[in-house]
Write a protein that holds these residues in place. Structure first.
Motif: not given
Length: 184
Positions: A40-45
């Protein structure tokens, strides 16, 4: 003579580009996962930023798309100073667990080099073309072709041609006492 005879050939150069903090974070996280998946990519992205980061990693060859996911390539592992994990059941043959800092930096510099074209007819292209002649070119010859002063020509050779574009420039002093510059 036709106009084509006076045009400089298109010159392909390389320029080093650095990874963003976000790209580095994503690559480090993926390198710690067994399969090298960037998810998973950072949640802010989210949204466009997410697509832009993935496109940037794909364009540099640091990740590759595989069955709907994005996995690190060998270049992606090298960019963060690691090697692809060896699958279970495969025997290692004198392979270090991680690259040395120098090897990782060298690999990263090579990987981050992206192709860039210098427009024909520019002053920088004229300097490069002059230095590609077998005998090279003197500062005076390059000054005449560009209209630049001597310190500007030397600065372009040192800063742009040598450092930024990575060309090896050889300078020689001839029997006539004139210093010539050429691309090796």
């Amino acid at each position: 003579m036709s106009d084509d005879a006076h045009q400089l050939p298109e010159i392909t150069m390389t320029v080093q580009a650095k990874l963003t903090d976000t790209q580095t974070t994503i690559l480090k996280a993926a390198a710690s996962r067994p399969e090298g998946n960037i998810e998973p990519l950072p949640s802010a992205l989210r949204g466009g930023a997410r697509a832009k980061v993935i496109d940037g990693l794909l364009a540099r060859g640091l990740v590759a798309e595989s069955e709907g996911s994005h996995l690190l390539t060998d270049a992606g592992y090298a960019a963060v100073g690691k090697q692809r994990p060896v699958p279970k059941g495969v025997q290692k043959m004198d392979a270090p667990d991680a690259l040395t800092k120098r090897e990782a930096t060298h690999a990263l510099q090579k990987l981050e080099a992206t192709s860039r074209t210098i427009r024909p007819g520019t002053k920088l292209a004229a300097i490069i073309d002059a230095m590609r002649h077998p005998g090279g070119a003197t500062i005076a010859q390059m000054m005449a072709s560009t209209g630049w002063q001597a310190h500007t020509v030397r600065g372009a050779i040192s800063g742009m041609i040598r450092k930024r574009l990575g060309y090896e420039v050889v300078t020689e002093k001839g029997a006539d006492g004139l210093r010539t510059y050429r691309i090796a």
